[in-house]
Design a protein around this motif. Structure first.
Motif, PDB file in Angstrom:
ATOM      1  N   MET A   1       0.841  -1.188   0.000  1.00  0.00           N
ATOM      2  CA  MET A   1       0.000   0.000   0.000  1.00  0.00           C
ATOM      3  C   MET A   1       0.878   1.239   0.000  1.00  0.00           C
ATOM      4  O   MET A   1       1.724   1.411   0.861  1.00  0.00           O
ATOM      5  N   CYS A   2       0.693   2.129  -0.952  1.00  0.00           N
ATOM      6  CA  CYS A   2       1.500   3.344  -1.046  1.00  0.00           C
ATOM      7  C   CYS A   2       0.764   4.488  -0.376  1.00  0.00           C
ATOM      8  O   CYS A   2      -0.460   4.538  -0.346  1.00  0.00           O
ATOM      9  N   PHE A   3       1.525   5.467   0.105  1.00  0.00           N
ATOM     10  CA  PHE A   3       0.950   6.622   0.761  1.00  0.00           C
ATOM     11  C   PHE A   3       1.319   7.859  -0.053  1.00  0.00           C
ATOM     12  O   PHE A   3       2.480   8.262  -0.073  1.00  0.00           O
ATOM     13  N   TYR A   4       0.310   8.468  -0.748  1.00  0.00           N
ATOM     14  CA  TYR A   4       0.556   9.685  -1.520  1.00  0.00           C
ATOM     15  C   TYR A   4       0.019  10.879  -0.755  1.00  0.00           C
ATOM     16  O   TYR A   4      -1.075  10.841  -0.195  1.00  0.00           O
ATOM     17  N   GLY A  21      21.103   3.976  -2.597  1.00  0.00           N
ATOM     18  CA  GLY A  21      21.233   2.550  -2.890  1.00  0.00           C
ATOM     19  C   GLY A  21      19.936   1.789  -3.021  1.00  0.00           C
ATOM     20  O   GLY A  21      19.966   0.552  -3.069  1.00  0.00           O
ATOM     21  N   VAL A  22      18.791   2.468  -3.093  1.00  0.00           N
ATOM     22  CA  VAL A  22      17.515   1.768  -3.219  1.00  0.00           C
ATOM     23  C   VAL A  22      17.427   1.120  -4.605  1.00  0.00           C
ATOM     24  O   VAL A  22      17.480   1.800  -5.633  1.00  0.00           O
ATOM     25  N   ASN A  23      17.292  -0.204  -4.639  1.00  0.00           N
ATOM     26  CA  ASN A  23      17.193  -0.905  -5.919  1.00  0.00           C
ATOM     27  C   ASN A  23      16.209  -2.072  -5.883  1.00  0.00           C
ATOM     28  O   ASN A  23      16.108  -2.840  -6.840  1.00  0.00           O
ATOM     29  N   SER A  24      15.501  -2.232  -4.742  1.00  0.00           N
ATOM     30  CA  SER A  24      14.499  -3.295  -4.637  1.00  0.00           C
ATOM     31  C   SER A  24      13.423  -2.851  -3.660  1.00  0.00           C
ATOM     32  O   SER A  24      13.479  -1.756  -3.095  1.00  0.00           O
ATOM     33  N   ALA A  25      12.438  -3.727  -3.452  1.00  0.00           N
ATOM     34  CA  ALA A  25      11.300  -3.336  -2.610  1.00  0.00           C
ATOM     35  C   ALA A  25      11.667  -3.242  -1.128  1.00  0.00           C
ATOM     36  O   ALA A  25      11.234  -2.326  -0.431  1.00  0.00           O
ATOM     37  N   TRP A  26      12.491  -4.187  -0.635  1.00  0.00           N
ATOM     38  CA  TRP A  26      12.783  -4.238   0.794  1.00  0.00           C
ATOM     39  C   TRP A  26      14.250  -3.921   1.060  1.00  0.00           C
ATOM     40  O   TRP A  26      15.138  -4.436   0.378  1.00  0.00           O
ATOM     41  N   HIS A  27      14.485  -3.068   2.034  1.00  0.00           N
ATOM     42  CA  HIS A  27      15.848  -2.723   2.447  1.00  0.00           C
ATOM     43  C   HIS A  27      15.862  -2.484   3.949  1.00  0.00           C
ATOM     44  O   HIS A  27      14.819  -2.302   4.591  1.00  0.00           O
ATOM     45  N   VAL A  51      10.144  11.170  -3.939  1.00  0.00           N
ATOM     46  CA  VAL A  51       9.554  12.190  -4.799  1.00  0.00           C
ATOM     47  C   VAL A  51       9.119  11.556  -6.111  1.00  0.00           C
ATOM     48  O   VAL A  51       9.901  10.878  -6.787  1.00  0.00           O
ATOM     49  N   ASP A  52       7.846  11.771  -6.475  1.00  0.00           N
ATOM     50  CA  ASP A  52       7.281  11.264  -7.721  1.00  0.00           C
ATOM     51  C   ASP A  52       6.569  12.423  -8.411  1.00  0.00           C
ATOM     52  O   ASP A  52       5.366  12.620  -8.234  1.00  0.00           O
ATOM     53  N   GLY A  53       7.324  13.209  -9.170  1.00  0.00           N
ATOM     54  CA  GLY A  53       6.763  14.389  -9.808  1.00  0.00           C
ATOM     55  C   GLY A  53       6.368  15.417  -8.765  1.00  0.00           C
ATOM     56  O   GLY A  53       7.185  15.846  -7.950  1.00  0.00           O
ATOM     57  N   LYS A  54       5.082  15.793  -8.752  1.00  0.00           N
ATOM     58  CA  LYS A  54       4.601  16.781  -7.787  1.00  0.00           C
ATOM     59  C   LYS A  54       4.085  16.122  -6.517  1.00  0.00           C
ATOM     60  O   LYS A  54       3.762  16.815  -5.554  1.00  0.00           O
ATOM     61  N   ASP A  55       3.987  14.822  -6.536  1.00  0.00           N
ATOM     62  CA  ASP A  55       3.491  14.094  -5.366  1.00  0.00           C
ATOM     63  C   ASP A  55       4.651  13.566  -4.531  1.00  0.00           C
ATOM     64  O   ASP A  55       5.776  13.423  -5.006  1.00  0.00           O
ATOM     65  N   LYS A 314       8.377   1.904  -5.111  1.00  0.00           N
ATOM     66  CA  LYS A 314       8.905   2.415  -6.379  1.00  0.00           C
ATOM     67  C   LYS A 314      10.400   2.678  -6.207  1.00  0.00           C
ATOM     68  O   LYS A 314      10.813   3.803  -5.887  1.00  0.00           O
ATOM     69  N   PRO A 315      11.229   1.668  -6.396  1.00  0.00           N
ATOM     70  CA  PRO A 315      12.667   1.794  -6.129  1.00  0.00           C
ATOM     71  C   PRO A 315      13.380   2.871  -6.931  1.00  0.00           C
ATOM     72  O   PRO A 315      14.439   3.339  -6.523  1.00  0.00           O
ATOM     73  N   LYS A 316      12.822   3.278  -8.070  1.00  0.00           N
ATOM     74  CA  LYS A 316      13.513   4.238  -8.930  1.00  0.00           C
ATOM     75  C   LYS A 316      13.377   5.684  -8.448  1.00  0.00           C
ATOM     76  O   LYS A 316      14.036   6.575  -8.984  1.00  0.00           O
ATOM     77  N   LEU A 317      12.548   5.935  -7.455  1.00  0.00           N
ATOM     78  CA  LEU A 317      12.396   7.303  -6.950  1.00  0.00           C
ATOM     79  C   LEU A 317      13.617   7.724  -6.134  1.00  0.00           C
ATOM     80  O   LEU A 317      14.434   6.908  -5.726  1.00  0.00           O
TER      81      LEU A 317
END
Length: 396
Positions: A1-4, A21-27, A51-55, A314-317
């Motif tokens: 569940m994501c929190f925006y 170093g985030v590259n997977s779901a769990w760290h 950060v995901d754009g403006k959100d 979202k590991p790419k953020l």
């Protein structure tokens, strides 16, 4: 569940540290010592945002501390023999099965005693092997002291019979014996270096006070003190930490809260465990009464490491950990209920240096009378009221 969060809530936090170093779901990530200075003492203000754009995406996490975990299992037995000779009094116990044990807790009717004991083990009840020899147990109970040391600790032993011999002129009133197998799962600790160590032997109050200051606030949960004397000793010891400070004519003064209260004894290892607490200053008080102060040497401090286990959907953020908000409440995440489903082997992330959060803002409410319109309106009302009262007085 994501929190925006619609309008990035990062502006409510004074400080941030980038997460690398985030590259997977769990760290997992270990909190750096320098963070504790500006974070809330209960860590209610810790948040991880991406950060995901403006959100802004809030990352759910669990905060863990790896303390020692003690597991104690009681072993069933029955007393099978009680005897005495010129050497002392003997008590023999038979286990229901040959089990591994390493601890026996004794309870006696007497309130004051000082005995030497020997503990032996056997599988035949005829041939005995020494486990403990000249092991001292002690109990002192009076108006000033209530201290007992009646726990027998020894390496893992596996026998069917155990024989306890107590050297005493009179028959001991043995009330109870509890036989246990105790295991300790070691936690994760880090050594803590102190900045200053100041010792004062107060002859008036008959106590020794040690003031210890640290470089920065850090977690503390273990204290070891090297105490020596030419004779056996037992002293009351109290460990406190400073909760706040204030200035006086005599300099800085501190308010303290208790971490540990107990006994410093030559019979036990002077090592004390307490709840993991963020502290920067300690006060250790040893009550000497009418005895000579102890020789106190090396002090060792340790603290449990705080570790975050987080789920990055979202590991790419770009992620950062934010803190420094006195008004926020502790978060509540669903992953707390599904901890068993978290993978065991997690990759550690790096937390960057502390930065002041550039988006941090505080709402400053201006005083009402800073507004000139309100000021002129108030003056007009006052003049009108004065004129009305003056007219009434003249009319009367």
């Amino acid at each position: 569940m994501c929190f925006y969060i619609a309008s990035a809530q990062t502006d409510a936090f004074k400080f941030k540290r980038n997460i690398i170093g985030v590259n997977s779901a769990w760290h997992k990530l270990q909190l750096p010592n320098q963070l504790y200075k500006n974070a809330n003492s209960g860590f209610d203000d810790l948040r991880i945002f991406g950060v995901d754009g403006k959100d802004t995406l809030e990352v759910p996490y669990l905060l863990k501390q790896r303390a020692d975990k003690v597991i104690s299992k009681e072993v069933d037995f029955k007393p099978v023999n009680e005897s005495a000779n010129s050497n002392g009094f003997f008590y023999t116990f038979q286990l229901n099965s040959a089990s591994t044990i390493n601890q026996i807790n004794l309870a006696f009717k007497e309130g004051n005693f000082n005995w030497q004991i020997t503990l032996e083990g056997s599988n035949t009840n005829t041939e005995w092997f020494t486990i403990l020899k000249d092991y001292r147990i002690l109990s002192i109970k009076n108006n000033d002291t209530d201290y007992q040391f009646t726990k027998l600790s020894f390496p893992d032993s596996k026998y069917l019979y155990y024989r306890l011999m107590i050297r005493s002129a009179e028959k001991p009133g043995l009330l109870e014996a509890l036989i246990n197998k105790t295991d300790t799962i070691k936690g994760t600790y880090q050594d803590v270096k102190y900045k200053t160590f100041r010792l004062n032997n107060d002859a008036v109050n008959k106590e020794t006070v040690i003031d210890v200051t640290l470089e920065n606030p850090v977690p503390l949960s273990n204290l070891s003190l090297n105490a020596q004397s030419d004779f056996d000793f037992y002293r009351s010891i109290k460990i406190e930490y400073a909760t706040d400070s204030f200035k006086t004519d005599k300099g800085m003064q501190y308010n303290y809260a208790s971490l540990y209260q107990g006994t410093l004894s030559s019979l036990e290892k002077p090592e004390y465990n307490f709840e993991n607490t963020i502290a920067s200053r300690l006060k250790i008080t040893i009550q000497n009464n009418d005895n000579k102060p102890l020789r106190l040497g090396k002090l060792e401090l340790k603290g449990n490491i705080y570790e975050i286990i987080a789920r990055f959907d979202k590991p790419k953020l770009t992620y950062a950990i934010f803190y420094g908000n006195d008004k926020i409440k502790a978060p509540s995440y669903e992953i707390e209920k599904f901890e068993s489903k978290i993978p065991e082997n997690l990759t550690s992330l790096t937390i960057g240096e502390e930065q002041k959060n550039s988006t941090y803002t505080t709402k400053i409410e201006k005083p009402l009378f800073e507004n000139k319109v309100w000021l002129w309106a108030l003056m007009a009302v006052i003049i009108a009221l004065l004129g009305w009262f003056s007219f009434k007085m003249l009319k009367n």
